[in-house]
Enzyme design. Structure first.
Site, short mmCIF file in Angstrom:
data_model
loop_
_atom_site.label_atom_id
_atom_site.label_comp_id
_atom_site.label_asym_id
_atom_site.label_seq_id
_atom_site.Cartn_x
_atom_site.Cartn_y
_atom_site.Cartn_z
CG ASP A 55 43.54 34.94 28.24
OD1 ASP A 55 43.93 33.77 28.02
OD2 ASP A 55 44.21 35.78 28.85
CE1 TYR A 67 43.25 42.41 35.91
CE2 TYR A 67 44.88 40.84 36.69
CZ TYR A 67 44.41 41.69 35.71
OH TYR A 67 45.09 41.80 34.53
CE LYS A 96 42.13 46.78 32.73
NZ LYS A 96 41.64 47.14 34.06
P1 13P Z 1 45.27 39.39 30.09
O1 13P Z 1 44.00 40.06 30.56
O2 13P Z 1 45.57 39.68 28.68
O3 13P Z 1 45.21 37.93 30.39
O4 13P Z 1 46.48 40.01 30.91
C1 13P Z 1 46.45 39.88 32.27
C2 13P Z 1 47.63 40.42 32.98
O5 13P Z 1 47.57 40.48 34.20
C3 13P Z 1 48.84 40.86 32.27
O6 13P Z 1 49.84 41.27 33.15
MG MG Z 2 45.86 36.21 29.86
MG MG Z 3 44.41 39.26 27.01
#
Ligand code: 13P
Ligand code: MG
Ligand code: MG
Ligand code: 13P
Length: 366
Positions: A11, A230, A233
């Site tokens: 990402d 964090y 994801k």
């Molecule tokens: P991603 O990991 O796809 O960037 O999503 C993060 C997120 O916090 C979505 O609410």
């Molecule tokens: Mg993202």
């Molecule tokens: Mg993502």
């Protein structure tokens, strides 16, 4: 011919929140790989799933090759520059280290790779998921490779009657790769006991017991284990060889009909059903639901065909409707109980400070 199939995904920025990369970003990564991969790659395809962009490529350099990983890292850096210029959200989100150090694993991007001698016909499926973590593949791959209720070939095909070997990684251990090998069907209950805990134990790869050949590779990065906080994801990718000594394509796809609940969704902090979507799917409801896409290919001497979109079929429209109902059902209970992940999974986020503050306000009363 012996080839390596690699998928490297990150990402590096997206439009309007965590939705989808911009066309300019996709073009930049595509052009970068075209230019800088021309001496090393046999073939490649660029695709995206939610806000994650993936480089699928073939080459002869083996897995964990520094040159291939560096090329992908540099492509993600180039894409990040475009993301910054366009003001995309989360530009460079998954690039957690300042400089490349030999292997992209442990630096943020997800990687799945397999080296194998090509069969005379070599079909495989490339899965990419968004808004979830690598344990999302535990259940579908367990069912697709171990359970005759889903994989009829375990009963019908002599090539599969010996079963499969699972390599399962304990992603909580970060010093080194901590891996156990278990055989299906003999050790089925042990496999299930581990895969049950999909935040900790993750299928890393699967092998045919009759030939020893590798069937599957899954990216096992847990971003919070790298960043200590964090940062989005993990959004795992997986490669699965199909047919012949391996399950048929449709047997691997069948368990995705369940739309089982996986960790991820909004802020990576909730449980939501895993929705099989068409290629280049975007993200919407509550930053989800968690999605998985599948591109089936054949490869010959490293040359890839065009992709066949495995979830682009009327059957999966029906499944998506059912999964949507499941998503609504769990979302209606907001933060309560299993709708939100347990504290152990949230501890990398801001809730730690909140609970520490509140802890001081508790009084012991008789
Ligand atoms: P991603 O990991 O796809 O960037 O999503 C993060 C997120 O916090 C979505 O609410
Ligand atoms: Mg993202
Ligand atoms: Mg993502
Ligand atoms: P075909 O006879 O069309 O090759 O199909 C065989 C098979 O494996 C179906 O799963």
């Amino acid at each position: 011919m012996k080839i390596t199939l690699s998928v490297l995904k990150a990402d590096i920025g997206s439009i309007g929140g965590h939705i989808t990369p911009s066309q300019a970003l996709v073009n930049e990564v595509t052009n970068f790989v075209k230019e800088n991969g021309k001496d090393t790659l046999i073939d490649f395809r660029i695709s995206y799933t939610g806000d994650d962009i993936a480089i699928l490529c073939t080459h002869e350099k083996g897995v964990s090759d520094e040159q291939i990983h560096k090329m992908a890292w540099d492509a993600f850096i180039a894409g990040t520059e475009v993301a910054k210029k366009q003001g995309l959200y989360g530009a460079g989100q998954d690039l957690l280290k300042d400089s490349f150090s030999g292997n992209i694993k442990g630096m943020g991007p997800a990687v799945a790779e397999m080296e194998f001698e090509e069969r005379p016909n070599e079909p495989f499926v490339f899965f990419a998921a968004d808004k979830t973590d690598p344990g999302a593949y535990n259940l579908p791959f367990y069912l697709g490779f171990c359970d005759p209720m889903y994989c009829a070939g375990l009963i019908l095909s002599p090539k599969m009657s010996d079963g499969f070997t699972f390599r399962i990684i304990d992603v909580e251990y970060t010093e080194k790769d901590k891996i156990i090998e278990l055989n299906a069907p003999d050790e089925l209950y042990d496999i299930a006991a581990l895969l049950r805990d999909s935040e900790r134990y993750v299928i890393e790869s699967i092998y045919s017991r009759s030939t020893g050949n590798q069937a599957a590779a899954v990216s096992t990065t847990r971003l919070h284990n790298i960043a200590g906080k964090y940062t989005g994801k993990d959004d795992p990718v997986a490669l699965v060889r199909v047919q012949g000594e391996f399950p048929a394509t449709g047997e691997v796809l069948a368990p995705f009909e369940i739309g089982h609940l996986v960790a991820g969704f909004m802020r990576g902090s909730h449980n939501g059903p895993f929705m099989p979507c068409k290629q280049n799917a975007t993200i919407s409801f509550f930053d989800g639901p968690p999605v998985v896409t599948g591109a089936a290919y054949c490869v010959n001497n490293g040359i890839l065909t065009e992709p066949a979109d495995v979830f682009d079929h009327p059957f999966w429209d029906y499944v998506r409707t059912q999964v949507s109902e499941k998503a609504s059902a769990i979302r209606r209970q907001g933060f309560s109980g299993p709708a939100m992940l347990p504290y152990s999974e949230l501890e990398y986020g801001g809730i730690v400070e909140k609970l520490e503050k509140l802890e001081k306000k508790f009084k012991l009363v008789d």
